[in-house]
Structures are given as C-alpha cells and as structure tokens.
Design a protein around this motif. Structure first.
Motif, mmCIF file in Angstrom:
data_model
loop_
_atom_site.group_PDB
_atom_site.id
_atom_site.type_symbol
_atom_site.label_atom_id
_atom_site.label_comp_id
_atom_site.label_asym_id
_atom_site.label_seq_id
_atom_site.Cartn_x
_atom_site.Cartn_y
_atom_site.Cartn_z
ATOM 1 N N VAL A 74 0.880 -1.279 0.141
ATOM 2 C CA VAL A 74 0.018 -0.242 -0.249
ATOM 3 C C VAL A 74 0.803 1.172 -0.138
ATOM 4 C CG1 VAL A 74 -1.535 1.509 1.038
ATOM 5 C CG2 VAL A 74 -2.125 -1.121 1.654
ATOM 6 N N ALA A 75 0.971 1.873 -1.029
ATOM 7 C CA ALA A 75 1.757 3.243 -0.635
ATOM 8 C C ALA A 75 1.072 4.397 -0.617
ATOM 9 C CB ALA A 75 2.517 3.391 -2.431
ATOM 10 N N VAL A 93 2.287 -2.357 -7.166
ATOM 11 C CA VAL A 93 1.357 -1.749 -6.245
ATOM 12 C C VAL A 93 -0.573 -1.995 -5.932
ATOM 13 C CG1 VAL A 93 0.609 0.437 -4.452
ATOM 14 C CG2 VAL A 93 3.401 0.285 -4.801
ATOM 15 N N LEU A 94 -0.497 -2.990 -5.074
ATOM 16 C CA LEU A 94 -2.424 -2.932 -4.709
ATOM 17 C C LEU A 94 -3.302 -2.298 -4.058
ATOM 18 C CD1 LEU A 94 -2.087 -6.450 -3.408
ATOM 19 C CD2 LEU A 94 -2.252 -5.711 -5.292
ATOM 20 N N GLY A 95 -2.697 -0.783 -3.303
ATOM 21 C CA GLY A 95 -3.194 -0.395 -2.591
ATOM 22 C C GLY A 95 -2.640 1.692 -3.117
ATOM 23 N N SER A 108 -8.891 -0.126 4.748
ATOM 24 C CA SER A 108 -9.721 -0.559 4.292
ATOM 25 C C SER A 108 -8.271 -0.759 3.159
ATOM 26 C CB SER A 108 -10.396 0.393 3.429
ATOM 27 O OG SER A 108 -11.241 0.780 4.240
ATOM 28 N N ALA A 109 -7.376 0.132 2.831
ATOM 29 C CA ALA A 109 -6.131 -0.644 1.387
ATOM 30 C C ALA A 109 -5.766 -1.673 2.293
ATOM 31 C CB ALA A 109 -6.114 0.804 1.689
ATOM 32 N N VAL A 110 -5.216 -1.705 3.711
ATOM 33 C CA VAL A 110 -4.484 -2.509 3.993
ATOM 34 C C VAL A 110 -5.304 -4.133 3.861
ATOM 35 C CG1 VAL A 110 -3.761 -3.321 6.184
ATOM 36 C CG2 VAL A 110 -3.120 -0.994 5.506
ATOM 37 N N ARG A 111 -6.803 -3.729 4.440
ATOM 38 C CA ARG A 111 -7.100 -4.618 4.311
ATOM 39 C C ARG A 111 -8.064 -6.041 2.968
ATOM 40 N NH1 ARG A 111 -10.935 -2.776 8.149
ATOM 41 N NH2 ARG A 111 -10.538 -3.174 10.213
ATOM 42 N N ALA A 112 -7.869 -5.102 1.559
ATOM 43 C CA ALA A 112 -7.848 -4.725 1.195
ATOM 44 C C ALA A 112 -6.669 -6.040 0.175
ATOM 45 C CB ALA A 112 -8.078 -3.979 -0.235
ATOM 46 N N ALA A 113 -5.404 -5.216 0.494
ATOM 47 C CA ALA A 113 -4.004 -6.099 -0.129
ATOM 48 C C ALA A 113 -3.335 -6.879 0.479
ATOM 49 C CB ALA A 113 -2.886 -4.554 0.272
ATOM 50 N N ALA A 114 -3.974 -7.415 1.957
ATOM 51 C CA ALA A 114 -3.895 -8.636 2.445
ATOM 52 C C ALA A 114 -4.617 -9.900 1.416
ATOM 53 C CB ALA A 114 -4.235 -8.335 4.102
ATOM 54 N N GLY A 116 -5.188 -9.578 -1.581
ATOM 55 C CA GLY A 116 -4.498 -9.871 -2.757
ATOM 56 C C GLY A 116 -5.985 -8.786 -3.607
ATOM 57 N N ARG A 117 -6.727 -7.589 -2.788
ATOM 58 C CA ARG A 117 -7.681 -7.368 -4.024
ATOM 59 C C ARG A 117 -6.529 -5.501 -4.388
ATOM 60 N NH1 ARG A 117 -11.341 -5.345 -1.866
ATOM 61 N NH2 ARG A 117 -11.080 -6.650 0.433
ATOM 62 N N ARG A 118 -6.478 -4.968 -5.055
ATOM 63 C CA ARG A 118 -7.199 -3.140 -5.436
ATOM 64 C C ARG A 118 -7.810 -2.680 -4.450
ATOM 65 N NH1 ARG A 118 -2.919 -2.464 -8.837
ATOM 66 N NH2 ARG A 118 -2.528 -4.123 -10.557
ATOM 67 N N TYR A 119 -6.619 -1.510 -3.509
ATOM 68 C CA TYR A 119 -7.501 -0.596 -3.565
ATOM 69 C C TYR A 119 -6.940 0.708 -3.595
ATOM 70 C CZ TYR A 119 -9.867 2.401 -0.134
ATOM 71 O OH TYR A 119 -10.800 3.446 1.092
ATOM 72 N N LEU A 120 -7.701 1.718 -3.760
ATOM 73 C CA LEU A 120 -7.729 3.523 -4.302
ATOM 74 C C LEU A 120 -8.377 4.130 -3.407
ATOM 75 C CD1 LEU A 120 -7.403 3.462 -8.015
ATOM 76 C CD2 LEU A 120 -5.654 3.116 -6.584
ATOM 77 N N CYS A 121 -7.853 4.897 -2.574
ATOM 78 C CA CYS A 121 -8.497 6.137 -2.363
ATOM 79 C C CYS A 121 -9.427 7.078 -3.386
ATOM 80 C CB CYS A 121 -7.803 7.333 -1.717
ATOM 81 S SG CYS A 121 -6.853 8.148 -1.924
ATOM 82 N N PRO A 122 -10.506 7.325 -3.094
ATOM 83 C CA PRO A 122 -11.468 9.076 -4.659
ATOM 84 C C PRO A 122 -10.099 9.720 -4.832
ATOM 85 C CG PRO A 122 -12.175 8.291 -1.505
ATOM 86 C CD PRO A 122 -11.400 7.813 -1.433
ATOM 87 N N VAL A 123 -8.948 9.933 -3.960
ATOM 88 C CA VAL A 123 -8.296 11.582 -4.760
ATOM 89 C C VAL A 123 -7.449 10.332 -6.212
ATOM 90 C CG1 VAL A 123 -6.763 12.811 -4.556
ATOM 91 C CG2 VAL A 123 -8.278 12.901 -2.597
#
Length: 230
Positions: A74-75, A93-95, A108-114, A116-123
């Motif tokens: 997660v970056a 990078v996943l998140g 949420s980003a950390v849980r998604a990365a754990a 193996g899913r991608r996560y992008l914050c709204p920005v």
C-alpha cells in the motif's frame, strides 16, 4: 486457516519520514487484527518484510522496494498523481492512498492488500478516472516531457537520454498530440495540471524560470516556448 489469519495480521510500515512511519504504526495499531511494526532502515526491509502480509510505505519507498515475500503493498502520497499511480501499479502496488486520507480508508486499503485486492482512495481513483479519456504517455515520453518542461532543446534532451535528436522530435510530437497542446510550454502546463509533472517550487520574478525538481539534472535557462523543431 489459523496460520493464514495470523500471517494476514502482520503489517510492516516503511516510510522515508520516520515520524510519519511512527504515526502510521500508531494509527494502524489501533486495529486489533493488525500486528504492526516499523522498518526504519533500508537494509532491514528484506528480512523484516519477510512474512509480512502487507507493507505500507510512501511512493518513493514503494518504487524501490525489495519485496521477497510478495506482500501486498500500500503506497501513500501527499498528492496522488496520475503517472505515479500508474507506475506504482505497474510495479505491483495494490493500494494507493493520499496521506490525508481517513483512518478508515487506510485500514480498508490494508485489508484489501492483505486479500490480494486493489484499493484506491477517492483522490487516487479520480486521478486515474481523469486519465481514461486521454492516451497515456509512455515512460520515455514522460522522460522527454520532464526535460522539455525544464527548457531543454531537442539536442540537449537527446544527449541527456542518449537518444537521437530525430527520436526526441518524434516523442515531442507524440506528447503534444496526447496532451492536445500546440506548444511545448502549453504541454508542460497541461502536464502540471494533470499531475504528470511536479508543480514548480519557485518562479523567478523576471523570467518565470522554474526551480528544477531535485530528481532531474539542472538544465540551463528556464521554461521557454519552443517550436517543435527546437
């Protein structure tokens, strides 16, 4: 299954700013399911990151990261930028989240990365959404654009990047077309507005010259409005 659950809780924080790293550890440590630690040295990450389910780091660290255990990364960035997000995701990078995101978004980003899913914050998601309607620049075109914005002529750009002047001219033509710009100056301004280039830190009052970003060599002179064949 219990062994996987324990592994999924291990989060390593790697940030180039030690104070921010400690803040992230404190914030994520509030979540019972996370076992959080901080990696404070560059060399320690290979061993310390081994077995981690998620590594949370800044963009710079994410791009240089040795990830032997293939942890979910997660970056974080102060201001997520279109090109940087794309490069990070190409690197695995996943998140990707803004440093000003809420704690809930980071969790949420950390849980998604754990998982193996991608996560992008709204920005970050909006930055990528804005790029969907335009053709993306290649890595080489971005290199040319960065030097172009510093006022470099085609010959100088070619020397810096070890490519022929004719190749530079072709790249400049492609950049102008992709950014829908008619001049090099306009291309640079559009690139800044889209987050493809960093904003100038200091403008000289008399010439409007930029202070060249630290990650690129200094060019002679400021930003000038050159023709394509410059």
């Amino acid at each position: 299954m219990p062994q996987f659950a324990a592994l999924a809780q291990r989060v390593v924080v790697k940030h180039t700013e030690p104070i921010l790293a400690m803040g992230l550890m404190s914030a994520l440590g509030q979540v019972p399911e996370f076992e959080v630690s901080v990696d404070t040295t560059a060399s320690a990450l290979v061993e310390h990151g081994r077995g981690a389910r998620v590594i949370v780091c800044d963009h710079q660290a994410a791009m240089q990261l040795d990830n032997p255990g293939r942890a979910g990364i997660v970056a974080m960035a102060g201001k997520p930028r279109e090109f940087e997000i794309q490069r990070a995701m190409e690197k695995g990078v996943l998140g990707y989240v803004a440093s000003g995101c809420s704690l809930a978004e980071l969790q949420s980003a950390v849980r998604a990365a754990a998982q193996g899913r991608r996560y992008l914050c709204p920005v970050a998601a909006q930055e990528l959404a804005n790029s969907l309607s335009t053709e993306a620049l290649t890595s080489r075109e971005h290199d040319v654009l960065t030097l172009l914005a510093q006022g470099c002529c085609n010959k100088t750009i070619g020397n810096r990047l070890a490519i022929a002047a004719g190749t530079v001219k072709a790249h400049v033509r492609a950049i102008l077309a992709k950014l829908d710009a008619s001049t090099r100056t306009e291309a640079a301004n559009i690139a800044i507005a889209r987050g493809l280039l960093p904003e100038p830190t200091v403008a000289a009052a008399d010439t409007g010259a930029w202070r060249v970003p630290a990650f690129m060599p200094r060019a002679q002179g400021g930003l000038q409005q050159h023709a394509l064949a410059a």
